[in-house]
Design a protein around this motif. Structure first.
Motif, PDB file in Angstrom:
ATOM      1  N   PRO A   1       0.817  -1.202   0.000  1.00  9.82           N
ATOM      2  CA  PRO A   1       0.000   0.000   0.000  1.00  9.82           C
ATOM      3  C   PRO A   1       0.858   1.263   0.000  1.00  9.82           C
ATOM      4  O   PRO A   1       1.904   1.309   0.643  1.00  9.82           O
ATOM      5  CB  PRO A   1      -0.800  -0.121   1.306  1.00  9.82           C
ATOM      6  CG  PRO A   1      -0.803  -1.588   1.604  1.00  9.82           C
ATOM      7  CD  PRO A   1       0.522  -2.086   1.120  1.00  9.82           C
ATOM      8  N   THR A   2       0.428   2.265  -0.738  1.00  7.41           N
ATOM      9  CA  THR A   2       1.140   3.536  -0.765  1.00  7.41           C
ATOM     10  C   THR A   2       0.774   4.355   0.460  1.00  7.41           C
ATOM     11  O   THR A   2      -0.074   3.975   1.262  1.00  7.41           O
ATOM     12  CB  THR A   2       0.765   4.320  -2.036  1.00  7.41           C
ATOM     13  OG1 THR A   2      -0.642   4.566  -2.020  1.00  7.41           O
ATOM     14  CG2 THR A   2       1.116   3.523  -3.281  1.00  7.41           C
ATOM     15  N   ALA A   3       1.400   5.511   0.589  1.00  6.48           N
ATOM     16  CA  ALA A   3       1.197   6.340   1.770  1.00  6.48           C
ATOM     17  C   ALA A   3      -0.273   6.708   1.975  1.00  6.48           C
ATOM     18  O   ALA A   3      -0.751   6.810   3.104  1.00  6.48           O
ATOM     19  CB  ALA A   3       2.044   7.608   1.660  1.00  6.48           C
ATOM     20  N   ARG A   4      -1.005   6.888   0.877  1.00 12.79           N
ATOM     21  CA  ARG A   4      -2.403   7.284   1.021  1.00 12.79           C
ATOM     22  C   ARG A   4      -3.268   6.151   1.565  1.00 12.79           C
ATOM     23  O   ARG A   4      -4.428   6.345   1.896  1.00 12.79           O
ATOM     24  CB  ARG A   4      -2.972   7.753  -0.323  1.00 12.79           C
ATOM     25  CG  ARG A   4      -3.131   6.662  -1.364  1.00 12.79           C
ATOM     26  CD  ARG A   4      -3.484   7.256  -2.714  1.00 12.79           C
ATOM     27  NE  ARG A   4      -3.655   6.248  -3.733  1.00 12.79           N
ATOM     28  CZ  ARG A   4      -4.813   5.690  -4.039  1.00 12.79           C
ATOM     29  NH1 ARG A   4      -5.899   6.042  -3.379  1.00 12.79           N
ATOM     30  NH2 ARG A   4      -4.892   4.793  -4.992  1.00 12.79           N
ATOM     31  N   HIS A   5      -2.713   4.945   1.685  1.00 18.58           N
ATOM     32  CA  HIS A   5      -3.470   3.796   2.151  1.00 18.58           C
ATOM     33  C   HIS A   5      -3.248   3.471   3.631  1.00 18.58           C
ATOM     34  O   HIS A   5      -3.853   2.545   4.143  1.00 18.58           O
ATOM     35  CB  HIS A   5      -3.089   2.543   1.335  1.00 18.58           C
ATOM     36  CG  HIS A   5      -3.530   2.597  -0.082  1.00 18.58           C
ATOM     37  ND1 HIS A   5      -2.849   1.949  -1.084  1.00 18.58           N
ATOM     38  CD2 HIS A   5      -4.577   3.220  -0.677  1.00 18.58           C
ATOM     39  CE1 HIS A   5      -3.452   2.159  -2.242  1.00 18.58           C
ATOM     40  NE2 HIS A   5      -4.493   2.919  -2.008  1.00 18.58           N
ATOM     41  N   VAL A   6      -2.365   4.167   4.309  1.00 17.48           N
ATOM     42  CA  VAL A   6      -1.945   3.691   5.611  1.00 17.48           C
ATOM     43  C   VAL A   6      -2.595   4.407   6.787  1.00 17.48           C
ATOM     44  O   VAL A   6      -2.331   4.060   7.936  1.00 17.48           O
ATOM     45  CB  VAL A   6      -0.407   3.794   5.769  1.00 17.48           C
ATOM     46  CG1 VAL A   6       0.287   2.937   4.735  1.00 17.48           C
ATOM     47  CG2 VAL A   6       0.066   5.243   5.655  1.00 17.48           C
ATOM     48  N   SER A   7      -3.482   5.365   6.553  1.00 21.56           N
ATOM     49  CA  SER A   7      -4.145   6.028   7.666  1.00 21.56           C
ATOM     50  C   SER A   7      -5.246   5.146   8.240  1.00 21.56           C
ATOM     51  O   SER A   7      -5.696   4.202   7.615  1.00 21.56           O
ATOM     52  CB  SER A   7      -4.738   7.367   7.207  1.00 21.56           C
ATOM     53  OG  SER A   7      -5.727   7.147   6.225  1.00 21.56           O
ATOM     54  N   ALA A   8      -5.692   5.441   9.432  1.00 20.89           N
ATOM     55  CA  ALA A   8      -6.755   4.666  10.078  1.00 20.89           C
ATOM     56  C   ALA A   8      -8.096   4.946   9.411  1.00 20.89           C
ATOM     57  O   ALA A   8      -8.254   5.876   8.627  1.00 20.89           O
ATOM     58  CB  ALA A   8      -6.825   5.035  11.561  1.00 20.89           C
TER      59      ALA A   8
ATOM     60  N   THR B   1     -17.566   6.523   6.295  1.00 20.65           N
ATOM     61  CA  THR B   1     -16.935   6.856   5.022  1.00 20.65           C
ATOM     62  C   THR B   1     -15.882   5.822   4.627  1.00 20.65           C
ATOM     63  O   THR B   1     -15.034   5.460   5.437  1.00 20.65           O
ATOM     64  CB  THR B   1     -16.259   8.233   5.120  1.00 20.65           C
ATOM     65  OG1 THR B   1     -17.220   9.187   5.564  1.00 20.65           O
ATOM     66  CG2 THR B   1     -15.699   8.654   3.768  1.00 20.65           C
ATOM     67  N   PRO B   2     -15.930   5.309   3.384  1.00 18.79           N
ATOM     68  CA  PRO B   2     -14.865   4.402   2.933  1.00 18.79           C
ATOM     69  C   PRO B   2     -13.503   5.071   3.071  1.00 18.79           C
ATOM     70  O   PRO B   2     -13.360   6.269   2.798  1.00 18.79           O
ATOM     71  CB  PRO B   2     -15.217   4.154   1.462  1.00 18.79           C
ATOM     72  CG  PRO B   2     -16.693   4.386   1.385  1.00 18.79           C
ATOM     73  CD  PRO B   2     -16.968   5.515   2.353  1.00 18.79           C
ATOM     74  N   GLY B   3     -12.513   4.300   3.519  1.00 19.05           N
ATOM     75  CA  GLY B   3     -11.205   4.884   3.771  1.00 19.05           C
ATOM     76  C   GLY B   3     -10.064   4.025   3.293  1.00 19.05           C
ATOM     77  O   GLY B   3     -10.154   3.326   2.280  1.00 19.05           O
ATOM     78  N   ALA B   4      -8.956   4.039   4.045  1.00 20.60           N
ATOM     79  CA  ALA B   4      -7.711   3.398   3.622  1.00 20.60           C
ATOM     80  C   ALA B   4      -7.875   1.904   3.389  1.00 20.60           C
ATOM     81  O   ALA B   4      -7.276   1.340   2.470  1.00 20.60           O
ATOM     82  CB  ALA B   4      -6.634   3.639   4.680  1.00 20.60           C
ATOM     83  N   TYR B   5      -8.672   1.247   4.215  1.00 17.04           N
ATOM     84  CA  TYR B   5      -8.826  -0.200   4.086  1.00 17.04           C
ATOM     85  C   TYR B   5      -9.615  -0.575   2.838  1.00 17.04           C
ATOM     86  O   TYR B   5      -9.402  -1.644   2.252  1.00 17.04           O
ATOM     87  CB  TYR B   5      -9.476  -0.770   5.342  1.00 17.04           C
ATOM     88  CG  TYR B   5      -8.620  -0.572   6.567  1.00 17.04           C
ATOM     89  CD1 TYR B   5      -7.520  -1.384   6.809  1.00 17.04           C
ATOM     90  CD2 TYR B   5      -8.889   0.461   7.472  1.00 17.04           C
ATOM     91  CE1 TYR B   5      -6.711  -1.189   7.922  1.00 17.04           C
ATOM     92  CE2 TYR B   5      -8.091   0.661   8.590  1.00 17.04           C
ATOM     93  CZ  TYR B   5      -7.005  -0.163   8.804  1.00 17.04           C
ATOM     94  OH  TYR B   5      -6.203   0.038   9.900  1.00 17.04           O
ATOM     95  N   HIS B   6     -10.526   0.284   2.434  1.00 19.38           N
ATOM     96  CA  HIS B   6     -11.229   0.080   1.173  1.00 19.38           C
ATOM     97  C   HIS B   6     -10.280   0.315   0.002  1.00 19.38           C
ATOM     98  O   HIS B   6     -10.241  -0.459  -0.957  1.00 19.38           O
ATOM     99  CB  HIS B   6     -12.431   1.029   1.063  1.00 19.38           C
ATOM    100  CG  HIS B   6     -13.484   0.810   2.107  1.00 19.38           C
ATOM    101  ND1 HIS B   6     -13.354   1.291   3.383  1.00 19.38           N
ATOM    102  CD2 HIS B   6     -14.673   0.161   2.050  1.00 19.38           C
ATOM    103  CE1 HIS B   6     -14.426   0.945   4.092  1.00 19.38           C
ATOM    104  NE2 HIS B   6     -15.246   0.264   3.304  1.00 19.38           N
ATOM    105  N   ARG B   7      -9.511   1.390   0.093  1.00 19.39           N
ATOM    106  CA  ARG B   7      -8.593   1.732  -0.993  1.00 19.39           C
ATOM    107  C   ARG B   7      -7.524   0.654  -1.202  1.00 19.39           C
ATOM    108  O   ARG B   7      -6.996   0.497  -2.297  1.00 19.39           O
ATOM    109  CB  ARG B   7      -7.918   3.080  -0.721  1.00 19.39           C
ATOM    110  CG  ARG B   7      -8.867   4.279  -0.602  1.00 19.39           C
ATOM    111  CD  ARG B   7      -9.393   4.743  -1.959  1.00 19.39           C
ATOM    112  NE  ARG B   7     -10.212   3.767  -2.649  1.00 19.39           N
ATOM    113  CZ  ARG B   7     -11.505   3.555  -2.358  1.00 19.39           C
ATOM    114  NH1 ARG B   7     -12.094   4.222  -1.397  1.00 19.39           N
ATOM    115  NH2 ARG B   7     -12.194   2.663  -3.061  1.00 19.39           N
ATOM    116  N   ALA B   8      -7.193  -0.075  -0.155  1.00 23.60           N
ATOM    117  CA  ALA B   8      -6.206  -1.146  -0.297  1.00 23.60           C
ATOM    118  C   ALA B   8      -6.707  -2.256  -1.210  1.00 23.60           C
ATOM    119  O   ALA B   8      -5.910  -3.058  -1.710  1.00 23.60           O
ATOM    120  CB  ALA B   8      -5.859  -1.717   1.076  1.00 23.60           C
TER     121      ALA B   8
END
Length: 211
Positions: free
Chosen positions: A30-37, A44-51
C-alpha cells in the motif's frame, strides 16, 4: 460418476483461491495514502477500502481445486473469468466479484461481496455460487494496519462435500486474499474438518488482466 462430480463440485464452489501453486507473486505494498486509520465517523470508505483497489478489473484466472482432484493433485480450470468492481450505488463501500467458467466439466458461477467494516475494523467476505446450497460467510479479526495479505475466517455447515462423515457438521474455513503489485492476485480457500489439520481446498490465481 455424475453424482460424485455434482456433490464434490460443491466443495470446489466454496472457493476463492490463491497464492503458491503456480509460482509466487510479488505482494502489493500500500502507498502512503493507504496507511491512515479508518475515518472517525465510521461511515466513510477509507484506507482499508482503498487497499482493495488493485483487485478491480476483468481478469483471466486459473482455478486449482483439490476436492475434485485425486492423489493430492488438483483439477485445473483454465477458462475462468473474474470481474471485480466497486458497487457505486453503495457509495463505493462494497466490492462485487463475479466469476464464470467451468468446474469439473460443469458450468460454474459465483458472486461475492467484499468490504471493510470501519466500526469492527475487519474485512468481511460473502459468496454465493451455482453449486453450493448455502452462503459462505467470512468475518476477519480486527486489523491495525493495511496489508497485502488478508486472512478472513468463517464456518459453514457441510452439505456433504467432505463426505458422509461430515454431513451436517460445522466446518471451519478461511479465505486468504493476496494482493500483488504485479497484478498476479490470488485467493486461497482452506477447510479445517473436526479433528483434522487445516488444508487447502481451492486456489484461484489471476494470471492476466484482460480489461
Amino acid at each position: 460418476m455424475l453424482k460424485r462430480i455434482s456433490v464434490t463440485a460443491a466443495a470446489a464452489a466454496l472457493v476463492v483461491g490463491l497464492t503458491g501453486a503456480a509460482g509466487a507473486s510479488v505482494q502489493y505494498q500500500p502507498t502512503a495514502r493507504h496507511v491512515s486509520a479508518a475515518p472517525a465517523d465510521n461511515l466513510t470508505p477509507g484506507a482499508y477500502h482503498r487497499a482493495l483497489d488493485p483487485l478491480v478489473g476483468t481478469w483471466k484466472a486459473v482455478k486449482y481445486n483439490y476436492i475434485l482432484g485425486s492423489g493430492g493433485e488438483p483439477i485445473v480450470s483454465r477458462d475462468i473469468t473474474v470481474k471485480m468492481r466497486w458497487i457505486s450505488k453503495t457509495g463505493g463501500r462494497f466490492l462485487e466479484e463475479k466469476t464464470e467458467g467451468t468446474l469439473g466439466g460443469n458450468r460454474y458461477y459465483r458472486v461475492g461481496i467484499l468490504g471493510f467494516s470501519n466500526i469492527d475494523r475487519r474485512y468481511e467476505w460473502t459468496t454465493f455460487d451455482s453449486v453450493t446450497p448455502t452462503a459462505m460467510t467470512y468475518r476477519g479479526a480486527p486489523v491495525a494496519g493495511t496489508s497485502s495479505v488478508l486472512s478472513i475466517p468463517g464456518t459453514f455447515t457441510d452439505p456433504g462435500v467432505l463426505g458422509p462423515d461430515y454431513l451436517g457438521k460445522t466446518i471451519a474455513m478461511r479465505t486468504v486474499i493476496t494482493i500483488a503489485r504485479d497484478g498476479r492476485h490470488s485467493f486461497d480457500l482452506y477447510f479445517t474438518p473436526p479433528g483434522q489439520s487445516e488444508r487447502l481446498v481451492d486456489r484461484v490465481i489471476y494470471t492476466r488482466r484482460v480489461g
